[in-house]
Design a protein around this motif. Structure first.
Motif, PDB file in Angstrom:
ATOM      1  N   PRO A 106       0.817  -1.224   0.000  1.00 13.95           N
ATOM      2  CA  PRO A 106       0.000   0.000   0.000  1.00 13.95           C
ATOM      3  C   PRO A 106       0.844   1.263   0.000  1.00 13.95           C
ATOM      4  O   PRO A 106       0.428   2.280  -0.561  1.00 13.95           O
ATOM      5  N   LEU A 107       2.011   1.222   0.614  1.00 14.98           N
ATOM      6  CA  LEU A 107       2.891   2.393   0.621  1.00 14.98           C
ATOM      7  C   LEU A 107       3.260   2.800  -0.796  1.00 14.98           C
ATOM      8  O   LEU A 107       3.162   3.979  -1.172  1.00 14.98           O
ATOM      9  N   THR A 108       3.663   1.848  -1.624  1.00 14.77           N
ATOM     10  CA  THR A 108       4.076   2.189  -2.988  1.00 14.77           C
ATOM     11  C   THR A 108       2.883   2.542  -3.873  1.00 14.77           C
ATOM     12  O   THR A 108       3.016   3.355  -4.795  1.00 14.77           O
ATOM     13  N   PRO A 118       1.720   7.514  -7.692  1.00 15.21           N
ATOM     14  CA  PRO A 118       1.177   8.688  -8.392  1.00 15.21           C
ATOM     15  C   PRO A 118       1.818   9.997  -7.949  1.00 15.21           C
ATOM     16  O   PRO A 118       1.912  10.948  -8.731  1.00 15.21           O
ATOM     17  N   LEU A 119       2.266  10.061  -6.686  1.00 15.10           N
ATOM     18  CA  LEU A 119       2.984  11.257  -6.234  1.00 15.10           C
ATOM     19  C   LEU A 119       4.312  11.392  -6.975  1.00 15.10           C
ATOM     20  O   LEU A 119       4.708  12.481  -7.376  1.00 15.10           O
ATOM     21  N   GLU A 123      12.565  -2.435  -0.005  1.00 16.59           N
ATOM     22  CA  GLU A 123      11.601  -2.863  -1.010  1.00 16.59           C
ATOM     23  C   GLU A 123      10.921  -1.683  -1.690  1.00 16.59           C
ATOM     24  O   GLU A 123      10.676  -1.701  -2.902  1.00 16.59           O
ATOM     25  N   THR A 124      10.623  -0.632  -0.939  1.00 13.83           N
ATOM     26  CA  THR A 124      10.020   0.557  -1.542  1.00 13.83           C
ATOM     27  C   THR A 124      10.949   1.158  -2.589  1.00 13.83           C
ATOM     28  O   THR A 124      10.509   1.533  -3.693  1.00 13.83           O
ATOM     29  N   ARG A 125      12.214   1.243  -2.273  1.00 19.07           N
ATOM     30  CA  ARG A 125      13.180   1.767  -3.238  1.00 19.07           C
ATOM     31  C   ARG A 125      13.229   0.918  -4.502  1.00 19.07           C
ATOM     32  O   ARG A 125      13.290   1.439  -5.619  1.00 19.07           O
ATOM     33  N   LYS A 126      13.190  -0.393  -4.341  1.00 19.91           N
ATOM     34  CA  LYS A 126      13.268  -1.281  -5.505  1.00 19.91           C
ATOM     35  C   LYS A 126      12.009  -1.187  -6.362  1.00 19.91           C
ATOM     36  O   LYS A 126      12.092  -1.089  -7.595  1.00 19.91           O
ATOM     37  N   ILE A 127      10.843  -1.206  -5.738  1.00 22.81           N
ATOM     38  CA  ILE A 127       9.580  -1.167  -6.487  1.00 22.81           C
ATOM     39  C   ILE A 127       9.454   0.126  -7.264  1.00 22.81           C
ATOM     40  O   ILE A 127       9.035   0.138  -8.436  1.00 22.81           O
TER      41      ILE A 127
END
Length: 303
Positions: free
Chosen positions: A136-138, A143-144, A220-224
């Protein structure tokens, strides 16, 4: 895997919470399956699991289990994923793994369909499913990133007992009953009493002071998002509810200062001057609420 044929699907870890949910969703979405196989450890052999109004007999997980399988959904431990994932892929199955075992491997795409579906093309037989809070974070950040650019992210997660498995869900219920009965609650499945508590632990500590879960979310956020240098910090706690988690996000964006407050619907930025449904807004399987720009800093978006 676009196809018109019906597929043979295996669910590894079918007796666990996540395995049960995978089977439920496969049935709910009328997934075009020719055959669905429930796999688990030898000790679960002979048990049955519910599926599509009926039940499936659990079959043992071994090197022969993936014969004829098109898609193998792994909902087991990282050790199981590392041991049997390559075997399933070598046998011709597309492996989609829910553990953390493959997520940061260079040759394994880490995919959120609403964010980076094109990464699926780079798979070599295994696709990783991200951390439950990174997803959900990504979805919110994507869109931001597209509309304004992201400079920094601060995220706090409030995670339910189910994230640690069925044993903690059961223990939470037992602890709550014990407290109501005036007896001493027992903590066995988790290092701390969770009932009537908020626990900033239970995940393996890392040398820099963060815990394993916080590091997972950051990496993981950085990778996605394909943003390896993204400035992001995470703080994670466990809360005393059986199922459901909250992700609180504070994002500093590069180009929101000349815009009005935005909310997020269907994975895109929307001007609140438009007719919007009441909060929370559903974004796929998630609910998003409380988005606002910081009054003192119009480039800061809080959720």
């Amino acid at each position: 895997m676009p196809t018109s044929k019906r597929l043979n699907v295996a669910v590894v870890g079918a007796t666990g919470i996540v395995g049960h949910e995978l089977l439920r969703v496969l049935a709910q979405r009328h997934f075009p399956s020719e055959r669905v196989v429930a796999l688990a450890s030898e000790r679960s052999k002979g048990l049955t699991v519910p599926y599509n109004g009926s039940s499936l007999k659990v079959e043992p997980l071994d090197e022969k289990a993936f014969k004829g399988i098109d898609i193998a959904l792994f909902a087991a431990s990282g050790d199981i994923a590392l041991m049997f994932g390559p075997l399933a892929a070598e046998g011709g199955a597309l492996v989609i793994d829910n553990s953390s075992a493959w997520r940061m491997k260079e040759n394994v795409p880490l995919v959120v369909p609403e964010v980076n579906p094109e990464d699926i093309r780079d798979n070599e037989g295994i696709i990783a499913n991200p951390n439950c809070c990174a997803i959900p974070l990504t979805v919110i950040l994507h869109p931001l990133k597209q509309a304004a650019g992201i400079e920094r992210v601060l995220v706090s997660t409030y995670q339910s007992a189910s994230g640690a498995g069925r044993a903690l869900v059961d223990e939470l219920e037992e602890q709550t009953k014990a407290i109501a009965d005036g007896t001493e609650p027992q903590a066995v499945a988790y290092p701390y009493q969770l009932a009537y508590n908020v626990v900033p632990g239970g995940w393996r500590p890392e040398p820099d002071g963060y815990n394993e879960e916080e590091v997972k979310i950051v990496n993981e956020t950085r990778k996605i998002l394909h943003m390896p240098e993204l400035r992001i910090t995470a703080t994670c706690v466990r809360v005393p509810v059986p199922v459901g988690s909250i992700v609180r996000i504070e994002a500093s964006c590069l180009g929101l200062s000349d815009r009005k407050i935005y909310t997020i619907a269907e994975g895109r930025l929307v001007d609140p001057a438009e007719d919007l449904p009441d909060f929370p807004v559903e974004v796929g399987p998630f609910k998003v609420a409380g988005l606002r720009c910081e009054e003192q800093d119009r480039d800061l978006l809080r959720q």
